[in-house]
Design an enzyme around this catalytic site. Structure first.
Site, mmCIF file in Angstrom:
data_model
loop_
_atom_site.group_PDB
_atom_site.id
_atom_site.type_symbol
_atom_site.label_atom_id
_atom_site.label_comp_id
_atom_site.label_asym_id
_atom_site.label_seq_id
_atom_site.Cartn_x
_atom_site.Cartn_y
_atom_site.Cartn_z
ATOM 1 C CE LYS A 1 -4.091 -2.441 2.320
ATOM 2 N NZ LYS A 1 -4.751 -2.197 3.403
ATOM 3 C CE1 TYR B 1 -9.386 -3.497 0.550
ATOM 4 C CE2 TYR B 1 -8.207 -1.305 -0.412
ATOM 5 C CZ TYR B 1 -7.998 -2.610 0.253
ATOM 6 O OH TYR B 1 -6.821 -3.026 0.989
ATOM 7 C CG PHE C 1 -13.302 1.483 7.058
ATOM 8 C CD1 PHE C 1 -12.525 0.993 5.823
ATOM 9 C CD2 PHE C 1 -14.047 0.920 8.070
ATOM 10 C CE1 PHE C 1 -12.791 -0.338 5.741
ATOM 11 C CE2 PHE C 1 -14.060 -0.487 7.730
ATOM 12 C CZ PHE C 1 -13.571 -1.183 6.667
ATOM 13 N NE ARG D 1 -6.622 -12.613 5.240
ATOM 14 C CZ ARG D 1 -6.855 -11.482 5.104
ATOM 15 N NH1 ARG D 1 -6.830 -10.859 4.112
ATOM 16 N NH2 ARG D 1 -7.629 -10.739 5.980
ATOM 17 C CB THR E 1 -7.385 -5.613 10.082
ATOM 18 O OG1 THR E 1 -8.049 -6.746 9.395
ATOM 19 C CG2 THR E 1 -7.578 -4.386 9.201
ATOM 20 N NE ARG F 1 -2.230 -5.444 7.123
ATOM 21 C CZ ARG F 1 -3.540 -6.269 6.786
ATOM 22 N NH1 ARG F 1 -4.038 -6.910 7.427
ATOM 23 N NH2 ARG F 1 -3.950 -5.752 5.757
ATOM 24 C CG ASN G 1 -3.469 -2.241 6.928
ATOM 25 O OD1 ASN G 1 -3.601 -2.110 5.837
ATOM 26 N ND2 ASN G 1 -4.678 -3.005 7.337
ATOM 27 C CG HIS H 1 -5.156 -6.305 -0.266
ATOM 28 N ND1 HIS H 1 -6.117 -6.537 0.321
ATOM 29 C CD2 HIS H 1 -5.137 -6.900 -1.517
ATOM 30 C CE1 HIS H 1 -7.116 -7.437 -0.301
ATOM 31 N NE2 HIS H 1 -6.332 -7.659 -1.217
ATOM 32 C CD GLU I 1 -8.481 -9.318 -3.641
ATOM 33 O OE1 GLU I 1 -7.446 -9.553 -3.300
ATOM 34 O OE2 GLU I 1 -9.622 -8.811 -2.808
#
Ligand code: ATP
Ligand code: MG
Length: 139
Positions: A4, A44, A52, A80, A86, A97, A107, A110, A121
């Site tokens: 990100k 998203y 948010f 993950r 998150t 993270r 964070n 993704h 994706e």
């Protein structure tokens, strides 16, 4: 996965990709790009009703990102686990993270949340030719 805008800004591209490769995930393709509002909103869109959402789109368009197509057995779980929860305060020690994220929003990375969404994706950003370049590499 996506590195990100905060991850790119903090010069974590190499660090994140090193961890990903060390965990046995194969990089099928990758690209540095600037998301526009329409693309970030579409990416998203599952979160469009969340409070948010506008802030998330603002954040995701605040600078360049690196989109990465990955492949591995149990790849979603592997990635993950590497990324962590998150919210960085709730992420396990040693996760990306926990180590590098500022907040539940900013964070750093993704990761797709299921193999099905992973396929959706990756095809959002890459075509099959781009993802087949690594097929000739030795295991
Ligand atoms: P990602 O989908 O980016 O891998 P995730 O699956 O851990 O993250 P999601 O619930 O899908 O978390 O949320 C998507 C993204 O929206 C988060 O990574 C974060 O950047 C942002 N986000 C999630 N929850 C919040 C929140 N409560 N406040 C602000 N931003 C949030
Ligand atoms: Mg998610």
């Amino acid at each position: 996965m996506i590195i990100k805008p905060d991850g790119v800004q903090k010069k974590l591209i190499g660090e994140v990709l090193r961890r990903v490769e060390s965990a046995g995930l194969q990089i099928k393709s990758l690209r540095l790009l600037q998301l526009d509002r329409a693309t970030a909103s579409r990416f998203y869109s599952v979160h469009k009703e969340r409070p948010f959402f506008n802030s998330l789109v603002e954040y995701m368009t605040s600078g360049p990102v690196v989109v990465v197509a990955l492949e591995a057995p149990n790849g979603v779980t592997k990635l993950r686990t590497l990324i962590g929860a998150t919210d960085p305060d709730k992420a396990d020690e040693g996760t990306i993270r926990r180590l590098y994220a500022e907040s539940i929003e900013q964070n750093v990375v993704h990761g797709s949340d299921s193999p099905e969404n992973g396929a959706i994706e990756t095809s959002f950003f890459f075509n099959t030719n781009e993802m087949s370049l690594s097929n000739s590499l030795q295991e």
